[in-house]
Write a protein that holds these residues in place. Structure first.
Motif, PDB file in Angstrom:
ATOM      1  N   TYR A  58      -4.936   3.373  -5.201  1.00  0.00           N
ATOM      2  CA  TYR A  58      -5.864   3.613  -4.103  1.00  0.00           C
ATOM      3  C   TYR A  58      -6.370   2.312  -3.486  1.00  0.00           C
ATOM      4  O   TYR A  58      -6.517   2.217  -2.265  1.00  0.00           O
ATOM      5  CB  TYR A  58      -7.040   4.474  -4.568  1.00  0.00           C
ATOM      6  CG  TYR A  58      -6.791   5.944  -4.358  1.00  0.00           C
ATOM      7  CD1 TYR A  58      -6.857   6.510  -3.094  1.00  0.00           C
ATOM      8  CD2 TYR A  58      -6.474   6.781  -5.423  1.00  0.00           C
ATOM      9  CE1 TYR A  58      -6.619   7.857  -2.890  1.00  0.00           C
ATOM     10  CE2 TYR A  58      -6.231   8.133  -5.241  1.00  0.00           C
ATOM     11  CZ  TYR A  58      -6.317   8.668  -3.965  1.00  0.00           C
ATOM     12  OH  TYR A  58      -6.054  10.008  -3.762  1.00  0.00           O
ATOM     13  N   ASN A  59      -6.641   1.321  -4.319  1.00  0.00           N
ATOM     14  CA  ASN A  59      -7.135   0.061  -3.751  1.00  0.00           C
ATOM     15  C   ASN A  59      -6.060  -0.665  -2.961  1.00  0.00           C
ATOM     16  O   ASN A  59      -6.361  -1.315  -1.950  1.00  0.00           O
ATOM     17  CB  ASN A  59      -7.713  -0.832  -4.856  1.00  0.00           C
ATOM     18  CG  ASN A  59      -9.153  -0.495  -5.156  1.00  0.00           C
ATOM     19  OD1 ASN A  59      -9.802   0.210  -4.392  1.00  0.00           O
ATOM     20  ND2 ASN A  59      -9.676  -1.008  -6.259  1.00  0.00           N
ATOM     21  N   TRP A  60      -4.807  -0.557  -3.388  1.00  0.00           N
ATOM     22  CA  TRP A  60      -3.735  -1.136  -2.585  1.00  0.00           C
ATOM     23  C   TRP A  60      -3.532  -0.328  -1.307  1.00  0.00           C
ATOM     24  O   TRP A  60      -3.386  -0.878  -0.209  1.00  0.00           O
ATOM     25  CB  TRP A  60      -2.435  -1.194  -3.383  1.00  0.00           C
ATOM     26  CG  TRP A  60      -1.306  -1.794  -2.600  1.00  0.00           C
ATOM     27  CD1 TRP A  60      -1.033  -3.131  -2.427  1.00  0.00           C
ATOM     28  CD2 TRP A  60      -0.304  -1.092  -1.852  1.00  0.00           C
ATOM     29  NE1 TRP A  60       0.074  -3.292  -1.617  1.00  0.00           N
ATOM     30  CE2 TRP A  60       0.530  -2.063  -1.248  1.00  0.00           C
ATOM     31  CE3 TRP A  60      -0.043   0.261  -1.632  1.00  0.00           C
ATOM     32  CZ2 TRP A  60       1.623  -1.719  -0.456  1.00  0.00           C
ATOM     33  CZ3 TRP A  60       1.038   0.611  -0.828  1.00  0.00           C
ATOM     34  CH2 TRP A  60       1.855  -0.374  -0.249  1.00  0.00           C
ATOM     35  N   ALA A  61      -3.532   0.990  -1.432  1.00  0.00           N
ATOM     36  CA  ALA A  61      -3.285   1.855  -0.282  1.00  0.00           C
ATOM     37  C   ALA A  61      -4.354   1.690   0.792  1.00  0.00           C
ATOM     38  O   ALA A  61      -4.051   1.736   1.994  1.00  0.00           O
ATOM     39  CB  ALA A  61      -3.224   3.311  -0.742  1.00  0.00           C
ATOM     40  N   ALA A  62      -5.607   1.483   0.383  1.00  0.00           N
ATOM     41  CA  ALA A  62      -6.696   1.324   1.349  1.00  0.00           C
ATOM     42  C   ALA A  62      -6.465   0.127   2.260  1.00  0.00           C
ATOM     43  O   ALA A  62      -6.922   0.117   3.410  1.00  0.00           O
ATOM     44  CB  ALA A  62      -8.030   1.181   0.620  1.00  0.00           C
ATOM     45  N   GLU A  63      -5.761  -0.880   1.754  1.00  0.00           N
ATOM     46  CA  GLU A  63      -5.481  -2.090   2.533  1.00  0.00           C
ATOM     47  C   GLU A  63      -4.102  -2.049   3.190  1.00  0.00           C
ATOM     48  O   GLU A  63      -3.770  -2.926   3.984  1.00  0.00           O
ATOM     49  CB  GLU A  63      -5.597  -3.310   1.620  1.00  0.00           C
ATOM     50  CG  GLU A  63      -7.012  -3.498   1.087  1.00  0.00           C
ATOM     51  CD  GLU A  63      -7.117  -4.555  -0.001  1.00  0.00           C
ATOM     52  OE1 GLU A  63      -6.068  -5.129  -0.379  1.00  0.00           O
ATOM     53  OE2 GLU A  63      -8.233  -4.808  -0.460  1.00  0.00           O
ATOM     54  N   ASN A  64      -3.314  -1.016   2.864  1.00  0.00           N
ATOM     55  CA  ASN A  64      -1.958  -0.894   3.398  1.00  0.00           C
ATOM     56  C   ASN A  64      -1.642   0.555   3.789  1.00  0.00           C
ATOM     57  O   ASN A  64      -0.601   1.099   3.399  1.00  0.00           O
ATOM     58  CB  ASN A  64      -0.937  -1.380   2.358  1.00  0.00           C
ATOM     59  CG  ASN A  64      -1.114  -2.830   1.992  1.00  0.00           C
ATOM     60  OD1 ASN A  64      -0.589  -3.724   2.660  1.00  0.00           O
ATOM     61  ND2 ASN A  64      -1.867  -3.084   0.925  1.00  0.00           N
ATOM     62  N   PRO A  65      -2.508   1.200   4.546  1.00  0.00           N
ATOM     63  CA  PRO A  65      -2.281   2.614   4.855  1.00  0.00           C
ATOM     64  C   PRO A  65      -1.000   2.866   5.645  1.00  0.00           C
ATOM     65  O   PRO A  65      -0.429   3.961   5.569  1.00  0.00           O
ATOM     66  CB  PRO A  65      -3.527   3.001   5.662  1.00  0.00           C
ATOM     67  CG  PRO A  65      -4.018   1.716   6.246  1.00  0.00           C
ATOM     68  CD  PRO A  65      -3.728   0.683   5.202  1.00  0.00           C
ATOM     69  N   ASP A  66      -0.535   1.853   6.368  1.00  0.00           N
ATOM     70  CA  ASP A  66       0.697   2.003   7.142  1.00  0.00           C
ATOM     71  C   ASP A  66       1.936   1.984   6.263  1.00  0.00           C
ATOM     72  O   ASP A  66       3.049   2.249   6.752  1.00  0.00           O
ATOM     73  CB  ASP A  66       0.798   0.882   8.182  1.00  0.00           C
ATOM     74  CG  ASP A  66       0.803  -0.508   7.564  1.00  0.00           C
ATOM     75  OD1 ASP A  66       0.044  -0.733   6.594  1.00  0.00           O
ATOM     76  OD2 ASP A  66       1.563  -1.380   8.040  1.00  0.00           O
ATOM     77  N   LYS A  67       1.766   1.707   4.973  1.00  0.00           N
ATOM     78  CA  LYS A  67       2.896   1.652   4.045  1.00  0.00           C
ATOM     79  C   LYS A  67       2.869   2.821   3.061  1.00  0.00           C
ATOM     80  O   LYS A  67       3.584   2.813   2.064  1.00  0.00           O
ATOM     81  CB  LYS A  67       2.885   0.328   3.282  1.00  0.00           C
ATOM     82  CG  LYS A  67       3.030  -0.903   4.182  1.00  0.00           C
ATOM     83  CD  LYS A  67       2.984  -2.183   3.372  1.00  0.00           C
ATOM     84  CE  LYS A  67       3.175  -3.414   4.257  1.00  0.00           C
ATOM     85  NZ  LYS A  67       2.045  -3.606   5.188  1.00  0.00           N
ATOM     86  N   VAL A  68       2.032   3.826   3.350  1.00  0.00           N
ATOM     87  CA  VAL A  68       1.851   4.952   2.440  1.00  0.00           C
ATOM     88  C   VAL A  68       2.231   6.255   3.138  1.00  0.00           C
ATOM     89  O   VAL A  68       1.687   6.576   4.199  1.00  0.00           O
ATOM     90  CB  VAL A  68       0.395   5.043   1.954  1.00  0.00           C
ATOM     91  CG1 VAL A  68       0.218   6.234   1.012  1.00  0.00           C
ATOM     92  CG2 VAL A  68      -0.015   3.749   1.257  1.00  0.00           C
ATOM     93  N   ARG A  69       3.159   7.005   2.544  1.00  0.00           N
ATOM     94  CA  ARG A  69       3.549   8.307   3.082  1.00  0.00           C
ATOM     95  C   ARG A  69       2.575   9.390   2.618  1.00  0.00           C
ATOM     96  O   ARG A  69       2.140  10.225   3.399  1.00  0.00           O
ATOM     97  CB  ARG A  69       4.966   8.647   2.623  1.00  0.00           C
ATOM     98  CG  ARG A  69       5.497   9.978   3.113  1.00  0.00           C
ATOM     99  CD  ARG A  69       5.915   9.910   4.563  1.00  0.00           C
ATOM    100  NE  ARG A  69       7.001   8.945   4.753  1.00  0.00           N
ATOM    101  CZ  ARG A  69       7.434   8.544   5.944  1.00  0.00           C
ATOM    102  NH1 ARG A  69       6.849   9.001   7.037  1.00  0.00           N
ATOM    103  NH2 ARG A  69       8.417   7.666   6.043  1.00  0.00           N
TER     104      ARG A  69
END
Length: 270
Positions: free
Chosen positions: A133-144
């Motif tokens: 979640y902490n990575w995804a919050a900073e990279n939402p464009d890389k999460v399906r």
């Protein structure tokens, strides 16, 4: 939540990347990669997806024996559908900036070297929730999309600020003051804005990662932000590696679809 004795002792400087093989896992060819001091893996499906795409599922935490035998049912079904499965060991980072940086380096490498889709399907188990979640919050464009199996979403719930502070290079008091910058339940807005859909499965008897302090809060807050999420509540079950969590067909379908196909999917199932 066993085997929690690992200590974060890694750096995130990209020193070198080497590839090799390590036999098979779940019937798939397993390639090993090293990014600096971080060891990762890529499981390659025997047959690619029918449309020629290269979708992938990113599992965390890749610590010790994880992913293990409990994960086989879900991951093998995805491999059989042509999905790659990847992961990288960043130690007990608890979602710290150091761990996030290593995640970004890993993502960049597997996308480039294995020609995988830019957007990953995240599968976070237990404390893997903090990392993902902490990575995804900073990279939402890389999460399906995101799937959580009783995921940790609040540092205060697990492992507690006293234990997590060291991984963040702070004192507990310093981490508490900056908690909104590092706590998944406070960092959901970018994911909602990007249209990332979420599915969690969590037991209502989980004493290690309590439902109310983790998945339930995410459901409530994500909905208020306009995000799409479903929470499957498993009655009477705690924090255990059991079929009720790990052999749930809806996890496979959600990851395969890359999220919800039905706009009305946000709800809690019991």
């Amino acid at each position: 939540m066993n085997r929690l004795t690992y200590v974060l002792g890694v750096t995130c400087t990209l020193l070198a990347v080497r590839a090799g093989t390590a036999g098979e896992q779940y019937g798939a060819k397993r390639a090993l990669i090293e990014i600096g001091k971080h060891k990762g893996f890529v499981l390659q499906p025997a047959k690619l997806a029918g449309d020629g795409s290269r979708p992938w599922v990113w599992y965390a935490p890749t610590i010790g024996a994880y992913p293990n035998q409990s994960n086989e049912w879900v991951l093998k079904k995805l491999l059989d559908r042509g999905y790659f499965v990847c992961g990288v060991n960043v130690g007990e980072s608890y979602g710290s900036p150091t761990g996030r940086k290593a995640f970004s380096e890993f993502h960049q490498h597997v996308v480039r070297e294995y020609k995988l889709e830019t957007k990953a399907r995240l599968l976070a188990q237990s404390r893997g929730g903090l990392m993902m979640y902490n990575w995804a919050a900073e990279n939402p464009d890389k999460v399906r999309c995101i799937v959580g199996i009783y995921p940790v979403c609040d540092l205060r719930s697990y492992p507690g600020l006293n234990k997590a502070a060291g991984a963040y290079g702070m004192t507990p008091a310093e981490l508490e003051k900056q908690l909104a910058k590092h706590n998944p339940i406070d960092r959901l807005e970018p994911l909602a804005k990007a249209g990332v859909s979420i599915l969690h499965i969590h037991g209502d008897a989980d004493a290690v990662v309590p439902l109310e302090k983790n998945s339930q809060i995410v459901l409530n807050r994500y909905g208020s932000l306009g995000g799409k999420m479903k929470l499957i509540v498993v009655a009477g079950k705690g924090h255990a590696e059991i079929p009720e969590y790990f052999q749930e067909p809806r996890l496979v379908q959600f990851l395969s679809d890359g999220g919800f196909l039905d706009e009305s999917s946000q709800k809690k199932d019991k």
